[in-house]
Scaffold this active site. Structure first.
Site, PDB file in Angstrom:
ATOM      1  N   LYS A   9       0.672  -6.034  -2.994  1.00 51.40           N
ATOM      2  CA  LYS A   9       0.694  -6.827  -1.687  1.00 51.40           C
ATOM      3  C   LYS A   9       1.444  -8.214  -1.731  1.00 51.40           C
ATOM      4  O   LYS A   9       1.816  -8.470  -2.738  1.00 51.40           O
ATOM      5  CB  LYS A   9      -0.809  -7.237  -1.547  1.00 51.40           C
ATOM      6  CG  LYS A   9      -1.608  -5.958  -1.278  1.00 51.40           C
ATOM      7  CD  LYS A   9      -3.251  -6.439  -0.745  1.00 51.40           C
ATOM      8  CE  LYS A   9      -4.165  -5.359  -0.833  1.00 51.40           C
ATOM      9  NZ  LYS A   9      -5.462  -5.654  -0.083  1.00 51.40           N
ATOM     10  N   TYR A  49      -4.799   1.278   7.268  1.00 51.95           N
ATOM     11  CA  TYR A  49      -6.131   0.422   7.318  1.00 51.95           C
ATOM     12  C   TYR A  49      -7.090   0.922   8.616  1.00 51.95           C
ATOM     13  O   TYR A  49      -7.753   0.122   9.071  1.00 51.95           O
ATOM     14  CB  TYR A  49      -5.868  -1.048   7.515  1.00 51.95           C
ATOM     15  CG  TYR A  49      -5.426  -1.573   5.960  1.00 51.95           C
ATOM     16  CD1 TYR A  49      -5.971  -1.163   4.699  1.00 51.95           C
ATOM     17  CD2 TYR A  49      -4.537  -2.588   5.973  1.00 51.95           C
ATOM     18  CE1 TYR A  49      -5.893  -1.545   3.568  1.00 51.95           C
ATOM     19  CE2 TYR A  49      -4.199  -3.098   4.651  1.00 51.95           C
ATOM     20  CZ  TYR A  49      -4.832  -2.734   3.541  1.00 51.95           C
ATOM     21  OH  TYR A  49      -4.495  -3.175   2.185  1.00 51.95           O
ATOM     22  N   ASN A 112      -5.987 -10.012  -2.082  1.00 56.74           N
ATOM     23  CA  ASN A 112      -6.625  -9.459  -3.355  1.00 56.74           C
ATOM     24  C   ASN A 112      -5.509  -8.856  -4.109  1.00 56.74           C
ATOM     25  O   ASN A 112      -5.929  -7.803  -4.841  1.00 56.74           O
ATOM     26  CB  ASN A 112      -7.924  -8.661  -3.137  1.00 56.74           C
ATOM     27  CG  ASN A 112      -7.575  -7.562  -2.096  1.00 56.74           C
ATOM     28  OD1 ASN A 112      -6.697  -7.251  -1.735  1.00 56.74           O
ATOM     29  ND2 ASN A 112      -8.785  -6.760  -2.091  1.00 56.74           N
ATOM     30  N   HIS A 115      -3.349  -3.224  -3.621  1.00 60.68           N
ATOM     31  CA  HIS A 115      -4.011  -2.026  -2.572  1.00 60.68           C
ATOM     32  C   HIS A 115      -4.016  -0.647  -3.748  1.00 60.68           C
ATOM     33  O   HIS A 115      -2.933  -0.510  -4.199  1.00 60.68           O
ATOM     34  CB  HIS A 115      -3.346  -1.350  -1.552  1.00 60.68           C
ATOM     35  CG  HIS A 115      -3.958  -0.078  -0.959  1.00 60.68           C
ATOM     36  ND1 HIS A 115      -5.153   0.118  -0.240  1.00 60.68           N
ATOM     37  CD2 HIS A 115      -3.590   1.180  -1.504  1.00 60.68           C
ATOM     38  CE1 HIS A 115      -5.365   1.057  -0.180  1.00 60.68           C
ATOM     39  NE2 HIS A 115      -4.315   1.977  -0.827  1.00 60.68           N
ATOM     40  N   GLU A 126      -2.109   8.847   1.230  1.00 60.39           N
ATOM     41  CA  GLU A 126      -1.587   7.605   1.077  1.00 60.39           C
ATOM     42  C   GLU A 126      -0.229   7.761   0.645  1.00 60.39           C
ATOM     43  O   GLU A 126       0.774   7.113   0.921  1.00 60.39           O
ATOM     44  CB  GLU A 126      -2.428   6.732   0.282  1.00 60.39           C
ATOM     45  CG  GLU A 126      -3.639   6.273   1.171  1.00 60.39           C
ATOM     46  CD  GLU A 126      -4.412   5.333   0.404  1.00 60.39           C
ATOM     47  OE1 GLU A 126      -5.493   4.531   1.248  1.00 60.39           O
ATOM     48  OE2 GLU A 126      -4.547   5.106  -0.780  1.00 60.39           O
TER      49      GLU A 126
END
Ligand code: IDP
Ligand code: MG
Length: 155
Positions: A9, A49, A112, A115, A126
């Site tokens: 990320k 998402y 965080n 992913h 995905e």
């Protein structure tokens, strides 16, 4: 063999953690089968998402994921989804165990660092979302005979 998606990320890019995280997964013994830098947009994030679309923080997550390019990676190994998910740690980095990526490198829920796909079924969807077929590579890993015993993986 099972494949899984790991996205570095914007928080990983800005914190200078790309090499560290890729290195951890490499050393664990997964095979890197795809890697690229991408700028995400609203369309892909609405899809990625979708399970969070009704949450009050949905736009914040999307903004966070569009703040810089991301690095998309695809890894393969026996039980790859579960292995990388365990290495990731729980969503809230403050509660993620030391030794996990989030537990070692983050204090945040939103920022965080990575992913990672949460099930083999999700991983298939995905990986298709982030990689074209020709962007995924199949090659012989010289260390394979030492990564697994014959009864664990026998090509
Ligand atoms: P995961 O990344 O651990 O699979 P998900 O529930 O799928 O967690 O949520 C996707 C991402 O949305 C999280 O990694 C995190 O960046 C963000 N997120 C999830 N829950 C919250 C929250 O309660 N507040 C703010 N951001 C959240
Ligand atoms: Mg998730």
């Amino acid at each position: 063999m099972e494949k899984t998606l790991l996205l570095l990320k914007p928080s990983a890019i800005q914190r200078g953690l790309i090499g560290e995280i890729i290195s951890r997964i490499e050393k664990k013994g997964l095979r890197l089968v795809g890697i690229k830098m991408m700028q995400l947009n609203d369309d892909i994030l609405n899809e990625h998402y979708a399970h969070l679309q009704h949450k009050p923080f949905f736009q914040n997550i999307k903004n966070s994921m569009m703040a810089t390019p991301i690095v998309a990676t695809c890894w393969e190994g026996v039980g790859a989804v579960e292995v990388i998910r365990l290495m990731t740690g729980v969503t809230n980095s403050r509660l993620a165990l030391p030794g996990t990526i989030r537990g070692d490198f983050s204090m945040s829920v939103t920022e965080n660092i990575v992913h990672t796909s949460d099930s083999p079924k999700t991983a298939i969807t995905e990986i298709k979302r982030f990689f074209k077929d020709e962007e995924l590579f199949d090659y012989e890993m010289a260390s394979l005979g030492y990564l697994y015993a014959k009864d664990e993986f026998n090509p």
